[in-house]
Design a protein around this motif. Structure first.
Motif, PDB file in Angstrom:
ATOM      1  N   LEU A 228       0.753  -1.427  -0.088  1.00 35.14           N
ATOM      2  CA  LEU A 228      -0.383  -0.328  -0.114  1.00 35.14           C
ATOM      3  C   LEU A 228       0.411   1.049  -0.166  1.00 35.14           C
ATOM      4  O   LEU A 228       2.115   1.319   0.410  1.00 35.14           O
ATOM      5  N   HIS A 229       0.307   1.951  -1.618  1.00 31.38           N
ATOM      6  CA  HIS A 229       1.606   3.459  -0.849  1.00 31.38           C
ATOM      7  C   HIS A 229       0.273   4.576  -0.813  1.00 31.38           C
ATOM      8  O   HIS A 229      -0.509   4.232  -1.109  1.00 31.38           O
ATOM      9  N   GLN A 230       0.977   5.039   0.957  1.00 34.81           N
ATOM     10  CA  GLN A 230       0.542   5.921   1.174  1.00 34.81           C
ATOM     11  C   GLN A 230       0.655   7.400   1.125  1.00 34.81           C
ATOM     12  O   GLN A 230       2.492   7.742   2.041  1.00 34.81           O
ATOM     13  N   GLY A 231       0.308   8.180   1.201  1.00 30.41           N
ATOM     14  CA  GLY A 231       0.780   9.945   1.212  1.00 30.41           C
ATOM     15  C   GLY A 231       1.165  10.680   0.433  1.00 30.41           C
ATOM     16  O   GLY A 231       2.340  12.128   0.769  1.00 30.41           O
ATOM     17  N   GLU A 232       1.591  10.519  -0.811  1.00 35.99           N
ATOM     18  CA  GLU A 232       2.109  10.423  -1.967  1.00 35.99           C
ATOM     19  C   GLU A 232       1.150  12.480  -2.178  1.00 35.99           C
ATOM     20  O   GLU A 232       2.130  12.745  -2.705  1.00 35.99           O
ATOM     21  N   ASP A 233       0.449  11.994  -2.317  1.00 36.97           N
ATOM     22  CA  ASP A 233      -0.436  13.318  -2.866  1.00 36.97           C
ATOM     23  C   ASP A 233      -0.634  14.325  -2.042  1.00 36.97           C
ATOM     24  O   ASP A 233      -0.836  15.922  -1.902  1.00 36.97           O
ATOM     25  N   MET A 234       0.353  13.828  -0.612  1.00 39.63           N
ATOM     26  CA  MET A 234       0.115  14.870   0.630  1.00 39.63           C
ATOM     27  C   MET A 234       1.517  15.348   0.836  1.00 39.63           C
ATOM     28  O   MET A 234       2.631  16.172   2.102  1.00 39.63           O
ATOM     29  N   GLY A 235       2.106  14.659   0.150  1.00 36.32           N
ATOM     30  CA  GLY A 235       3.914  15.139  -0.173  1.00 36.32           C
ATOM     31  C   GLY A 235       4.799  14.326   1.218  1.00 36.32           C
ATOM     32  O   GLY A 235       5.816  14.822   1.549  1.00 36.32           O
ATOM     33  N   ARG A 236       3.893  12.947   2.031  1.00 31.01           N
ATOM     34  CA  ARG A 236       4.333  12.452   2.668  1.00 31.01           C
ATOM     35  C   ARG A 236       4.538  11.034   2.333  1.00 31.01           C
ATOM     36  O   ARG A 236       4.136  10.608   3.849  1.00 31.01           O
ATOM     37  N   PRO A 237       5.199  10.216   1.198  1.00 25.49           N
ATOM     38  CA  PRO A 237       4.776   9.362   0.705  1.00 25.49           C
ATOM     39  C   PRO A 237       5.707   8.462   1.755  1.00 25.49           C
ATOM     40  O   PRO A 237       6.145   8.013   2.551  1.00 25.49           O
ATOM     41  N   GLY A 238       4.475   6.861   1.509  1.00 28.57           N
ATOM     42  CA  GLY A 238       4.915   6.123   2.668  1.00 28.57           C
ATOM     43  C   GLY A 238       4.653   4.334   1.829  1.00 28.57           C
ATOM     44  O   GLY A 238       3.742   4.602   1.574  1.00 28.57           O
ATOM     45  N   THR A 239       5.290   3.754   2.724  1.00 28.56           N
ATOM     46  CA  THR A 239       4.865   2.098   2.332  1.00 28.56           C
ATOM     47  C   THR A 239       4.590   1.655   3.628  1.00 28.56           C
ATOM     48  O   THR A 239       5.018   1.590   4.386  1.00 28.56           O
ATOM     49  N   LEU A 240       3.220   1.242   3.264  1.00 25.39           N
ATOM     50  CA  LEU A 240       3.116  -0.184   4.462  1.00 25.39           C
ATOM     51  C   LEU A 240       2.544  -1.447   3.360  1.00 25.39           C
ATOM     52  O   LEU A 240       1.956  -1.654   2.134  1.00 25.39           O
ATOM     53  N   THR A 241       3.509  -2.510   4.263  1.00 20.96           N
ATOM     54  CA  THR A 241       3.681  -3.956   4.034  1.00 20.96           C
ATOM     55  C   THR A 241       1.878  -4.918   4.907  1.00 20.96           C
ATOM     56  O   THR A 241       2.308  -4.658   5.466  1.00 20.96           O
ATOM     57  N   VAL A 242       1.508  -5.348   4.201  1.00 23.14           N
ATOM     58  CA  VAL A 242      -0.014  -6.052   4.687  1.00 23.14           C
ATOM     59  C   VAL A 242       0.661  -7.291   4.223  1.00 23.14           C
ATOM     60  O   VAL A 242       0.077  -8.405   2.921  1.00 23.14           O
ATOM     61  N   GLU A 243       0.375  -8.667   5.017  1.00 22.78           N
ATOM     62  CA  GLU A 243       0.299 -10.028   4.738  1.00 22.78           C
ATOM     63  C   GLU A 243      -0.693 -10.762   5.536  1.00 22.78           C
ATOM     64  O   GLU A 243      -1.548 -10.499   6.498  1.00 22.78           O
ATOM     65  N   LEU A 244      -1.387 -11.458   4.673  1.00 13.33           N
ATOM     66  CA  LEU A 244      -2.275 -12.451   4.695  1.00 13.33           C
ATOM     67  C   LEU A 244      -2.270 -13.945   4.484  1.00 13.33           C
ATOM     68  O   LEU A 244      -1.525 -14.378   4.033  1.00 13.33           O
ATOM     69  N   ARG A 245      -2.275 -14.112   5.690  1.00 10.78           N
ATOM     70  CA  ARG A 245      -1.892 -15.946   6.173  1.00 10.78           C
ATOM     71  C   ARG A 245      -2.667 -16.245   6.428  1.00 10.78           C
ATOM     72  O   ARG A 245      -4.299 -16.879   6.761  1.00 10.78           O
ATOM     73  N   ALA A 246      -3.207 -17.493   5.569  1.00 15.97           N
ATOM     74  CA  ALA A 246      -3.884 -19.040   5.211  1.00 15.97           C
ATOM     75  C   ALA A 246      -4.224 -19.723   7.214  1.00 15.97           C
ATOM     76  O   ALA A 246      -3.270 -20.008   7.507  1.00 15.97           O
TER      77      ALA A 246
END
Length: 303
Positions: A269-287
């Motif tokens: 997930l890429h967030q904050g780009e439109d605010m000028g504060r880019p960040g990256t979140l990794t989401v993991e799902l496990r069966a």
């Protein structure tokens, strides 16, 4: 470091190694002497979307490294803390980015390892590792839940956003998702729609209070496992949250509940780009595990 009436307040950003990126949070590693009013005052003075306060130590049983339950058998090496979260306006039940920030602050003080946070929303295990010289925290959410939104409430949300219904992506239908806090998930059909965020603050805030929502999780799907997201947060007194771990966890639960991703998946997930504060979140799902893992880096912000 800030001082508020003798309280040592650290500042960290989560989900970015750049102090100018990600989502900043205040962190108080010893808030045992603060009452609710004092914690709210610290959060309001900082002005970040949330700040985290460790109010005591706990004895976490039944967790092994990585946040996997052991059924209570055997000793645990995890360090346990009671944690609370405040926006500039009120306490919130759970905050992902402030959890990550707090875990990183503890790791810098005490070393990487396993933590268990007792939050108002439930127990949240966190593991901090060092990768290539950088600390990385992975939180494991509480049990998630995904529910429908009433048509009238959806209409009001779109009106507050000034988003025509035709601008939504029909492949990702609106839902309310929970993984420690409630978020309304709305998917834009285009990146341009997501970028065009100019909403009615008071109108959206009123709806969110009525539906007990923490943020709106506005998303655009760039590829099967990559999303761009934005999170309006008027109930916290903030126009937009730059990186939202709680919403990321809820979104992972949403995608799985609607069979939009495999049972085992790693999402970016890429967030904050439109605010000028880019960040990256990794989401993991496990069966076989309903909980959602959210991970990211972070860094200290010098006062």
């Amino acid at each position: 470091m800030n001082q508020h009436s003798g309280t040592r307040v650290l500042r960290y950003t989560a989900f970015s190694t750049d102090p100018e990126g990600g989502n900043p949070a205040g962190v108080v590693l010893d808030a045992s002497g603060l009452d609710d009013a004092a914690m709210l005052a610290v959060a309001a003075e900082l002005g970040y979307s949330e700040s985290a306060f460790l109010t005591g130590r706990t004895e976490p049983a039944g967790e092994r490294p990585g946040g996997d339950p052991t059924g209570g058998e055997g000793p645990s090496a995890a360090r346990g803390y009671t944690i609370r979260y405040f926006s500039p306006r009120a306490e919130v039940p759970f905050c992902g980015h402030a959890t990550v920030a707090t875990a990183l602050a503890l790791a810098e003080r005490d070393g990487p390892g396993d933590l268990v946070f007792s939050t108002p929303a439930g127990t949240v295990p966190v593991t901090v590792t060092r990768e290539g010289g950088e600390l990385r925290a992975t939180l494991t959410s509480v049990e998630p839940d995904v529910t429908d939104i009433a048509p009238d409430d959806l209409t009001e949300a779109l009106a507050a956003l000034d988003w025509p219904a035709g601008d939504l992506d029909p492949a990702l239908p609106p839902r309310i998702a929970y993984a420690g806090a409630r978020h309304l998930v709305l998917a834009a059909a285009t990146r341009e729609r997501l970028a065009g965020l100019d909403y009615d603050f008071a109108r959206l805030e009123a709806l969110m209070h009525r539906l007990d929502l923490t943020t709106l999780q506005l998303v655009w799907r760039a590829s099967p496992a990559v999303f761009h997201v934005r999170d309006p947060f008027p109930v916290g007194g903030v126009v937009e949250d730059p990186a939202t771990g709680a919403a990321a966890a809820a979104f992972g639960a949403y995608l799985r509940a609607l069979d939009l991703v495999p049972d085992t998946a790693v999402l970016t997930l890429h967030q904050g780009e439109d605010m000028g504060r880019p960040g990256t979140l990794t989401v993991e799902l496990r069966a076989g595990d309903a909980r959602v893992r959210v991970s990211g880096t972070g860094t200290r912000i010098e006062a």
